[in-house]
Scaffold this active site. Sequence first.
Site, mmCIF file in Angstrom:
data_model
loop_
_atom_site.group_PDB
_atom_site.id
_atom_site.type_symbol
_atom_site.label_atom_id
_atom_site.label_comp_id
_atom_site.label_asym_id
_atom_site.label_seq_id
_atom_site.Cartn_x
_atom_site.Cartn_y
_atom_site.Cartn_z
ATOM 1 N N GLU A 21 -10.393 -34.125 9.317
ATOM 2 C CA GLU A 21 -10.570 -33.747 10.721
ATOM 3 C C GLU A 21 -11.582 -32.621 10.886
ATOM 4 O OE1 GLU A 21 -7.478 -30.680 12.412
ATOM 5 O OE2 GLU A 21 -6.394 -32.322 11.465
ATOM 6 N N GLU A 40 -1.498 -51.772 20.959
ATOM 7 C CA GLU A 40 -0.567 -52.361 21.924
ATOM 8 C C GLU A 40 -1.253 -53.161 23.029
ATOM 9 O OE1 GLU A 40 1.766 -49.001 23.181
ATOM 10 O OE2 GLU A 40 3.248 -49.336 21.588
#
EC number: 4.2.1.126
Length: 298
Positions: free
Chosen positions: A113, A82
């Site tokens: 992860e 963004e």
Amino acid sequence: MTDPRRTEHVHPQYTHLDTLPTTELVQAFADDQLGAVQAVQKAGASIAAAVDAALPRLERGGRLVYAGAGTSGRLGVLDATELTPTFSWPAERAVPLIAGGERAIRQAVEGAEDSFDLGIKDAQAAQLGPDDILIGIAASGTTPYVLGALQAAREAGALTIAMANNPGAPILNAAQCGILLDTGPEIISGSTRLKAGTAQKITLNTISSALMVRLGKVYGNLMVDVKATNTKLEGRAVRLVQHATERDEATARTALEEAKGSVKTAIVMLELGLKASEAEELLGRHGGHARAALQEKT
């Protein structure tokens, strides 16, 4: 054995969540999210310290690099993505690292992860340097991938920032700037996409937006470095110029055309009666800060 991480505890207030009428269920979810805002407010000093530490590195041309897994990784991807349309921030200077790569944005990548070495590998592949900032994000604060990325960043001389939702989390101790977002147990036990994720999103918004303000990409509270890539944003750019200069729409549009879509340049042009090239040169002398450029001529 009880998990010491508060994000993994069962919330005592919502043990009959599945029996609530829909209106009460919705209200319960909304009410619990207030805990995210409160956690960010309590972390204000730590967040400000991270912004102040990161700013000089970005002024020297450094990058924002995000590292996370699952929800935390996706929030890093979102914040990085963004910045370009919102502030015309170069895409190559906002680098999201997510455990499992781009595929993990839409689906779980098992085991990714849990790999400390993968975190090191991904951070090293980003070729971090002393002017870069790596933001490690993990609700648990124990994610091996994030710990690996933080270690690689430290070894490269980059600034390390970490945010976690549990007190005493290892990633907070592994970073130069630790931000504790103590949101406690989730309304749905262990679902850290809820208020833990909301607190992370608020914090990422705050850090990156505060940095953009300090870098001169905001004039007053106007988004003057917006990248007008569609009709909606083109209209917004015109309104921003109008608001800042109190000119009519036609004048604002003409100035924007001459400024090649730069809201900041158009404002300086209209306020000081300059050509686009002159406004750009003036802004350049002031590091892109519109207020400083305008004050030089007043």
